[in-house]
Design a protein around this motif. Sequence first.
Motif, PDB file in Angstrom:
ATOM      1  N   ASN A 147       0.801  -1.223   0.000  1.00 19.86           N
ATOM      2  CA  ASN A 147       0.000   0.000   0.000  1.00 19.86           C
ATOM      3  C   ASN A 147       0.836   1.275   0.000  1.00 19.86           C
ATOM      4  OD1 ASN A 147      -2.669  -1.063  -0.097  1.00 19.86           O
ATOM      5  ND2 ASN A 147      -2.369  -1.792   1.984  1.00 19.86           N
ATOM      6  N   ARG A 148       2.149   1.148  -0.069  1.00 27.33           N
ATOM      7  CA  ARG A 148       3.011   2.332  -0.159  1.00 27.33           C
ATOM      8  C   ARG A 148       2.841   2.971  -1.536  1.00 27.33           C
ATOM      9  NH1 ARG A 148       8.744   0.469   0.750  1.00 27.33           N
ATOM     10  NH2 ARG A 148       9.191   2.672   0.489  1.00 27.33           N
ATOM     11  N   PRO A 149       3.205   4.257  -1.667  1.00 22.29           N
ATOM     12  CA  PRO A 149       3.123   4.901  -2.989  1.00 22.29           C
ATOM     13  C   PRO A 149       3.956   4.151  -4.043  1.00 22.29           C
ATOM     14  CG  PRO A 149       3.469   6.543  -1.269  1.00 22.29           C
ATOM     15  CD  PRO A 149       3.626   5.184  -0.622  1.00 22.29           C
ATOM     16  N   VAL A 150       3.441   4.090  -5.241  1.00 21.05           N
ATOM     17  CA  VAL A 150       4.056   3.322  -6.330  1.00 21.05           C
ATOM     18  C   VAL A 150       5.525   3.702  -6.543  1.00 21.05           C
ATOM     19  CG1 VAL A 150       3.972   2.860  -8.816  1.00 21.05           C
ATOM     20  CG2 VAL A 150       1.860   2.902  -7.481  1.00 21.05           C
ATOM     21  N   LEU A 151       5.825   4.991  -6.600  1.00 19.27           N
ATOM     22  CA  LEU A 151       7.208   5.398  -6.871  1.00 19.27           C
ATOM     23  C   LEU A 151       8.156   4.966  -5.751  1.00 19.27           C
ATOM     24  CD1 LEU A 151       6.760   8.904  -8.505  1.00 19.27           C
ATOM     25  CD2 LEU A 151       7.448   6.767  -9.595  1.00 19.27           C
ATOM     26  N   GLU A 152       7.706   5.031  -4.503  1.00 19.37           N
ATOM     27  CA  GLU A 152       8.541   4.556  -3.388  1.00 19.37           C
ATOM     28  C   GLU A 152       8.807   3.064  -3.525  1.00 19.37           C
ATOM     29  OE1 GLU A 152       7.065   5.472   0.520  1.00 19.37           O
ATOM     30  OE2 GLU A 152       6.870   7.601   0.061  1.00 19.37           O
ATOM     31  N   LEU A 153       7.767   2.315  -3.858  1.00 23.11           N
ATOM     32  CA  LEU A 153       7.927   0.865  -4.043  1.00 23.11           C
ATOM     33  C   LEU A 153       8.946   0.554  -5.133  1.00 23.11           C
ATOM     34  CD1 LEU A 153       4.336  -0.640  -3.875  1.00 23.11           C
ATOM     35  CD2 LEU A 153       6.298  -1.334  -2.517  1.00 23.11           C
ATOM     36  N   LEU A 154       8.857   1.272  -6.246  1.00 23.26           N
ATOM     37  CA  LEU A 154       9.748   1.011  -7.374  1.00 23.26           C
ATOM     38  C   LEU A 154      11.190   1.425  -7.085  1.00 23.26           C
ATOM     39  CD1 LEU A 154       7.391   1.954 -10.311  1.00 23.26           C
ATOM     40  CD2 LEU A 154       8.161  -0.335  -9.655  1.00 23.26           C
ATOM     41  N   VAL A 155      11.386   2.430  -6.260  1.00 24.86           N
ATOM     42  CA  VAL A 155      12.744   2.811  -5.874  1.00 24.86           C
ATOM     43  C   VAL A 155      13.338   1.715  -4.977  1.00 24.86           C
ATOM     44  CG1 VAL A 155      14.102   4.441  -4.491  1.00 24.86           C
ATOM     45  CG2 VAL A 155      12.454   5.292  -6.157  1.00 24.86           C
ATOM     46  N   ASP A 156      12.532   1.221  -4.040  1.00 28.55           N
ATOM     47  CA  ASP A 156      13.011   0.184  -3.114  1.00 28.55           C
ATOM     48  C   ASP A 156      13.075  -1.201  -3.749  1.00 28.55           C
ATOM     49  OD1 ASP A 156      13.230   2.118  -1.175  1.00 28.55           O
ATOM     50  OD2 ASP A 156      11.400   1.544  -0.111  1.00 28.55           O
ATOM     51  N   HIS A 157      12.174  -1.463  -4.688  1.00 30.02           N
ATOM     52  CA  HIS A 157      12.090  -2.784  -5.338  1.00 30.02           C
ATOM     53  C   HIS A 157      11.965  -2.600  -6.851  1.00 30.02           C
ATOM     54  CE1 HIS A 157      11.209  -4.527  -1.363  1.00 30.02           C
ATOM     55  NE2 HIS A 157      10.381  -3.512  -1.192  1.00 30.02           N
ATOM     56  N   PRO A 158      13.054  -2.276  -7.539  1.00 27.68           N
ATOM     57  CA  PRO A 158      12.961  -1.990  -8.980  1.00 27.68           C
ATOM     58  C   PRO A 158      12.453  -3.172  -9.811  1.00 27.68           C
ATOM     59  CG  PRO A 158      15.251  -1.975  -8.242  1.00 27.68           C
ATOM     60  CD  PRO A 158      14.401  -2.117  -7.028  1.00 27.68           C
ATOM     61  N   THR A 159      12.549  -4.389  -9.289  1.00 26.35           N
ATOM     62  CA  THR A 159      12.061  -5.545 -10.044  1.00 26.35           C
ATOM     63  C   THR A 159      10.534  -5.592 -10.084  1.00 26.35           C
ATOM     64  OG1 THR A 159      12.201  -6.964  -8.087  1.00 26.35           O
ATOM     65  CG2 THR A 159      14.105  -6.927  -9.560  1.00 26.35           C
ATOM     66  N   LEU A 160       9.862  -4.711  -9.338  1.00 26.91           N
ATOM     67  CA  LEU A 160       8.400  -4.626  -9.396  1.00 26.91           C
ATOM     68  C   LEU A 160       7.907  -3.896 -10.641  1.00 26.91           C
ATOM     69  CD1 LEU A 160       7.370  -3.763  -5.722  1.00 26.91           C
ATOM     70  CD2 LEU A 160       6.816  -5.830  -6.996  1.00 26.91           C
ATOM     71  N   MET A 161       8.810  -3.270 -11.370  1.00 28.58           N
ATOM     72  CA  MET A 161       8.417  -2.521 -12.563  1.00 28.58           C
ATOM     73  C   MET A 161       8.052  -3.474 -13.695  1.00 28.58           C
ATOM     74  SD  MET A 161      10.617   0.249 -14.717  1.00 28.58           S
ATOM     75  CE  MET A 161      11.630  -1.003 -15.507  1.00 28.58           C
ATOM     76  N   LYS A 162       6.935  -3.177 -14.370  1.00 24.47           N
ATOM     77  CA  LYS A 162       6.622  -3.929 -15.585  1.00 24.47           C
ATOM     78  C   LYS A 162       7.724  -3.647 -16.575  1.00 24.47           C
ATOM     79  CE  LYS A 162       1.782  -4.794 -15.660  1.00 24.47           C
ATOM     80  NZ  LYS A 162       0.485  -4.309 -16.042  1.00 24.47           N
ATOM     81  N   ARG A 163       8.026  -4.609 -17.401  1.00 24.29           N
ATOM     82  CA  ARG A 163       9.151  -4.438 -18.300  1.00 24.29           C
ATOM     83  C   ARG A 163       8.861  -5.065 -19.652  1.00 24.29           C
ATOM     84  NH1 ARG A 163       9.934  -7.676 -13.972  1.00 24.29           N
ATOM     85  NH2 ARG A 163      10.339  -9.808 -14.506  1.00 24.29           N
ATOM     86  N   PRO A 164       9.637  -4.627 -20.602  1.00 26.65           N
ATOM     87  CA  PRO A 164      10.648  -3.585 -20.518  1.00 26.65           C
ATOM     88  C   PRO A 164      10.011  -2.194 -20.526  1.00 26.65           C
ATOM     89  CG  PRO A 164      10.541  -4.368 -22.767  1.00 26.65           C
ATOM     90  CD  PRO A 164       9.586  -5.214 -21.960  1.00 26.65           C
ATOM     91  N   LEU A 165      10.731  -1.250 -19.954  1.00 28.49           N
ATOM     92  CA  LEU A 165      10.400   0.158 -20.066  1.00 28.49           C
ATOM     93  C   LEU A 165      11.401   0.715 -21.073  1.00 28.49           C
ATOM     94  CD1 LEU A 165       8.934   2.763 -19.156  1.00 28.49           C
ATOM     95  CD2 LEU A 165      10.695   2.987 -17.381  1.00 28.49           C
ATOM     96  N   ILE A 166      10.894   1.276 -22.151  1.00 20.94           N
ATOM     97  CA  ILE A 166      11.763   1.750 -23.226  1.00 20.94           C
ATOM     98  C   ILE A 166      11.617   3.263 -23.351  1.00 20.94           C
ATOM     99  CG2 ILE A 166      12.297   1.596 -25.692  1.00 20.94           C
ATOM    100  CD1 ILE A 166      10.968  -1.250 -25.566  1.00 20.94           C
ATOM    101  N   GLU A 167      12.755   3.918 -23.347  1.00 23.22           N
ATOM    102  CA  GLU A 167      12.804   5.373 -23.530  1.00 23.22           C
ATOM    103  C   GLU A 167      13.434   5.610 -24.899  1.00 23.22           C
ATOM    104  OE1 GLU A 167      15.040   9.163 -21.461  1.00 23.22           O
ATOM    105  OE2 GLU A 167      15.828   7.151 -21.173  1.00 23.22           O
TER     106      GLU A 167
END
Length: 105
Positions: free
Chosen positions: A65-85
């Motif tokens: 239930n933590r904010p999404v960005l905090e979760l992704l900073v602490d657990h980067p493997t939670l990001m859907k992938r790939p993220l392409i820039e």
Amino acid sequence: MRLYGLKNCDTCRKALKSLPNAEFVDVRGQGVPENILSEAYEAFGKALLNTRSTTWRGLDEYTRNRPVLELLVDHPTLMKRPLIEADGRMYLGWTPETRQALGVA
């Protein structure tokens, strides 16, 4: 063009094979720069979070239930992938729409 993902992710490997000029960033080892995460969150919202991952299933309810960005900073493997820039745009996942937008068959 940068591709953010995991080196052992089959989908990320397929994307990288189709985009040989992309710079690969392993989010497990290198993380994702906070400005990129913020931009991706602005573009994709909660869709950026992979709630089907093993990492997600291992989190307790309080952590989930933590904010999404905090979760992704602490657990980067939670990001859907790939993220392409690419060219100032962000793409999430290796979908037919992403491939078409990037000119990959």
